[in-house]
Design a protein around this motif. Structure first.
Motif, short mmCIF file in Angstrom:
data_model
loop_
_atom_site.label_atom_id
_atom_site.label_comp_id
_atom_site.label_asym_id
_atom_site.label_seq_id
_atom_site.Cartn_x
_atom_site.Cartn_y
_atom_site.Cartn_z
N ASN A 232 0.82 -1.21 0.00
CA ASN A 232 0.00 0.00 0.00
C ASN A 232 0.86 1.26 0.00
O ASN A 232 0.53 2.25 -0.68
CB ASN A 232 -0.94 0.00 1.21
N HIS A 233 1.94 1.24 0.76
CA HIS A 233 2.86 2.38 0.81
C HIS A 233 3.46 2.63 -0.58
O HIS A 233 3.51 3.77 -1.07
CB HIS A 233 3.96 2.11 1.83
N GLU A 236 0.80 4.00 -2.98
CA GLU A 236 0.50 5.41 -2.74
C GLU A 236 1.55 6.31 -3.36
O GLU A 236 1.22 7.38 -3.90
CB GLU A 236 0.40 5.67 -1.23
N GLU A 240 0.61 9.04 -6.29
CA GLU A 240 0.95 10.45 -6.19
C GLU A 240 1.73 10.91 -7.42
O GLU A 240 1.44 11.96 -8.01
CB GLU A 240 1.78 10.70 -4.94
#
Length: 370
Positions: A232-233, A236, A240
């Motif tokens: 998930n990190h 993300e 972005e």
């Protein structure tokens, strides 16, 4: 009853093309012992199999050993050259199709489909002998000579079609990069509702602008050598970055709002093609390293590039070869260098001395799909 020693396999009897065949289960430990290859030194016309590609074997063996609770093997198909008899459980109905297949131990087994699985099983057993008690399904055909075995090999392989890379990634829940690519395609404002997940090429009439395989390659390039706490990190970070890219390429939003079709965008511009996405990923990786605080501002230079395919002076020999988009590695490099030049990045950024491996390399080792 035969005086010779026999192999006895629990089996189901079936009929195909007016011939009997049998389906059974074999312990993995027996696979290397009873299933043989043709002599690889024989001429192809005297063999019933392709030459073993030894480079595939460690890859398949690693897949098994790294996924002990989740590996999957399809059936091995083999011909039996020797004395065979089927002893059914009963004379009528289902009982006549269930029973035991008796094969004389002097019989020869020739694999028609699955020779690489057989070799990989042998290699995996050397590292994990306990796998020997697990089983693989085997389809037995009664051998009718070399011509029949060669025809079986041809028939079994001529209609086999590998799934597209996008579909393989969509159904892959094991590797981190495939999961990252799927999260990005679903959540990113740049890609949402514009990603083809089943095919790796887009037709002129497709309503999609990107393929999942292209997003996977682009995110792999963006995350190379970077460390993230979890999927998930990492996703993300990708979301972005691609959100900022989409702000500089207005045509992407035109498809979502109906001002242009995806076919028009892909026909007239290069920025939605896989070569451009991969170049964006490479540039993004270097941009975020060199300009941690103002990489978004630096990225604004993307909007100043003429992405029109009609601009042959700029793109021919880079992203285009003879007017057609080329995804060859040197074309990716040339396209990346052009973008770097417009963004004021050095063309030959030396990688840091970090010993970390790329995200794709770390997590795709177990991605073989049997």
């Amino acid at each position: 009853m035969s005086a010779n020693f026999e192999y006895i396999f629990p089996a189901i009897r079936g009929i195909q093309a007016e011939r009997e065949y049998f389906v059974s289960m074999c312990p993995l430990r027996l696979i290397p012992r009873i299933f043989l290859f043709d002599d690889e030194e024989l001429l192809p016309e005297l063999r019933a199999q392709r030459t073993l590609n030894k480079g595939r074997i460690p890859e398949i063996a690693r897949y098994v050993l790294s996924n002990r609770s989740g590996y999957v093997f399809s059936a091995i198909t083999a011909s039996v050259d020797g004395s065979v008899r089927f002893q059914p459980m009963g004379a009528d109905g289902e009982a006549s199709r269930l029973g035991a297949l008796h094969v004389d131990m002097s019989a020869r087994f020739i694999i028609n489909d699955g020779q690489h699985r057989r070799a990989a099983i042998e290699q995996a057993l050397a590292s994990a002998p306990e796998l020997g008690d697990e089983t693989i399904s085997v389809v037995f055909f009664i051998d009718r000579g070399l011509v029949r075995s060669q025809q079986m090999f041809s028939d079994l392989n001529q209609h086999a079609v590998r799934p597209s890379r996008s579909l393989a990634l969509l159904y892959d829940h094991r590797t981190d990069m495939s999961q990252i690519a799927k999260l990005v395609s679903l959540k990113s404002t740049a890609f949402k509702d514009l990603v083809e997940t089943e095919r790796s090429t887009l037709s002129e009439r497709s309503r999609k602008l990107f393929t999942l395989s292209a997003i996977h390659s682009a995110c792999s390039a963006l995350l190379e050598d970077e460390e993230y706490s979890d999927v998930n990190h990492a996703a993300e970070a990708c979301i972005e970055f691609w959100g900022e890219v989409s702000k500089q390429i207005l045509e992407w939003s035109f498809v979502r709002t109906g001002r242009m079709t995806s076919g028009e965008i892909r026909r007239d511009f290069l920025h939605s093609h896989a070569i451009a996405l991969q170049a964006f990923g490479i540039v993004g990786r270097e941009l975020t390293r060199l300009h941690k605080q103002n990489w978004r501002k630096k990225l604004a230079g993307l909007g100043k590039i003429d992405w029109s395919r009609s601009n042959a002076q700029l793109w021919e020999g880079r992203a285009l070869i003879g007017g057609r988009v080329s995804k060859a590695s040197h074309n990716v490099t040339l396209t990346t260098n052009l973008i770097k030049k417009h963004l004021g990045l050095p063309l030959d950024l030396r990688k840091s001395g970090s010993n970390s491996r790329s995200t794709a390399e770390r997590h795709n080792r177990n991605s073989w799909n049997p």
